[in-house]
Design a protein around this motif. Structure first.
Motif, PDB file in Angstrom:
ATOM      1  N   HIS A  73       2.129 -45.571  78.606  1.00  0.00           N
ATOM      2  CA  HIS A  73       2.877 -44.965  79.687  1.00  0.00           C
ATOM      3  C   HIS A  73       2.202 -45.269  81.017  1.00  0.00           C
ATOM      4  CE1 HIS A  73       5.098 -42.054  76.984  1.00  0.00           C
ATOM      5  NE2 HIS A  73       4.077 -42.402  76.200  1.00  0.00           N
ATOM      6  N   TRP A 117       7.528 -46.117  80.057  1.00  0.00           N
ATOM      7  CA  TRP A 117       6.662 -46.484  78.953  1.00  0.00           C
ATOM      8  C   TRP A 117       7.121 -47.786  78.312  1.00  0.00           C
ATOM      9  CZ3 TRP A 117       7.504 -42.811  74.162  1.00  0.00           C
ATOM     10  CH2 TRP A 117       8.795 -42.977  73.676  1.00  0.00           C
ATOM     11  N   LEU A 153      -0.014 -41.198  75.320  1.00  0.00           N
ATOM     12  CA  LEU A 153       0.333 -39.770  75.254  1.00  0.00           C
ATOM     13  C   LEU A 153       0.911 -39.471  73.876  1.00  0.00           C
ATOM     14  CD1 LEU A 153       2.138 -39.512  78.738  1.00  0.00           C
ATOM     15  CD2 LEU A 153      -0.296 -39.196  78.237  1.00  0.00           C
ATOM     16  N   GLY A 198       0.145 -36.925  71.341  1.00  0.00           N
ATOM     17  CA  GLY A 198      -0.463 -35.745  70.762  1.00  0.00           C
ATOM     18  C   GLY A 198      -1.971 -35.767  70.956  1.00  0.00           C
ATOM     19  N   LEU A 199      -2.709 -35.652  69.856  1.00  0.00           N
ATOM     20  CA  LEU A 199      -4.160 -35.676  69.946  1.00  0.00           C
ATOM     21  C   LEU A 199      -4.674 -37.033  70.406  1.00  0.00           C
ATOM     22  CD1 LEU A 199      -6.884 -34.304  69.476  1.00  0.00           C
ATOM     23  CD2 LEU A 199      -6.737 -34.994  67.072  1.00  0.00           C
ATOM     24  N   ASP A 254      -4.719 -39.122  72.872  1.00  0.00           N
ATOM     25  CA  ASP A 254      -4.365 -39.029  74.282  1.00  0.00           C
ATOM     26  C   ASP A 254      -5.500 -39.649  75.090  1.00  0.00           C
ATOM     27  OD1 ASP A 254      -4.445 -37.561  77.002  1.00  0.00           O
ATOM     28  OD2 ASP A 254      -2.485 -36.979  76.215  1.00  0.00           O
ATOM     29  N   TRP A 259      -6.445 -41.910  78.901  1.00  0.00           N
ATOM     30  CA  TRP A 259      -6.000 -42.312  80.227  1.00  0.00           C
ATOM     31  C   TRP A 259      -6.936 -43.384  80.785  1.00  0.00           C
ATOM     32  CZ3 TRP A 259      -2.150 -39.558  83.303  1.00  0.00           C
ATOM     33  CH2 TRP A 259      -1.500 -38.537  82.590  1.00  0.00           C
TER      34      TRP A 259
END
Lengths: 116, 107
Positions: free
Chosen positions: A35, A50, A99, A101-102, A104, A106
């Motif tokens: 994303h 995304w 992105l 759930g767990l 995750d 960035w």
């Protein structure tokens, strides 16, 4: 460990385009969508779109439709965000992210400054 | 398009309980995620799937989601918790949706 490493800061003139890269490592690249999120100075997180890294399908926010293109290069485990027709309001930090759930993660963010 | 609404700011004293709400149409039917963002940093996942906490996140962070409101609760709030907090959910038409963010000040 999972890492998303983004390209460096950019300065662009109004009307120009910018292309930001996001190189992924530490997991199977095709297993998770990537994303892109914009954050203008002092403002909220804003989802841009995304890409399904496996098949290349994309979904874009209506707010950016027509100006944004997200692509990927599976051989380079890299995703790209291209934003066209830049205006001063596009001055922001752009993040790539997983992105799921767990699962995750960035990137560190890329500052794009639009100024004449 | 789907929208999530958060209070712009919340202030608490150290040791008190912080409650941050996130409102959206039938939000309880969707998974809600919460992020903490400190100045100059990327967002950090603190709660996923409404109430699950990643390893490394202190157990003073908890979440709930029912009806039209998801809630992030920080028990025994500490000065280190001061940050912006964002809720996030998925909508099949809109895509990923973030709330407007809540600035937590620990006085």
């Amino acid at each position: 460990q999972v890492q998303l490493v983004q390209s460096g800061a950019e300065v662009k003139k109004p009307g120009a385009s910018v292309k930001v890269s996001c190189q992924a490592s530490g997991y199977t690249f095709t297993r998770h969508e990537i994303h892109w999120v914009r954050q203008a100075p002092g403002q909220r997180l804003e989802w841009m779109g995304w890409i399904n890294v496996g098949n290349g399908n994309t979904k874009y926010s209506q707010s950016f439709q027509g100006r944004v293109t997200i692509t990927r290069d599976t051989s380079a485990t890299t995703a790209y965000l291209e934003l066209s027709s830049l205006r001063s309001e596009d001055t922001a930090v752009f993040y790539c992210a997983i992105l799921s759930g767990l699962f995750d993660y960035w990137g560190q963010g890329t500052l794009v400054t639009v100024s004449s | 398009s789907y929208e999530l609404t958060q209070p712009p700011s919340v202030s608490v004293s150290p040791g008190q309980t912080t409650t941050i709400t996130c409102s959206g149409d039938e939000l309880g039917r969707r998974y809600t995620t919460w992020y903490q963002q400190r100045p100059g940093q990327s967002p950090l996942l603190v709660i996923y799937h409404d109430n699950k906490r990643p390893s490394g996140i202190p157990d003073r962070f908890s979440g709930s989601n029912s009806g039209n409101t998801a809630t992030l609760t920080i028990s025994g709030t500490q000065a280190i918790d001061e940050a912006d907090f964002y809720c996030q959910a998925w909508d099949s038409s809109t895509g990923v949706v973030f709330g407007g963010g809540t600035k937590l000040t620990v006085l």
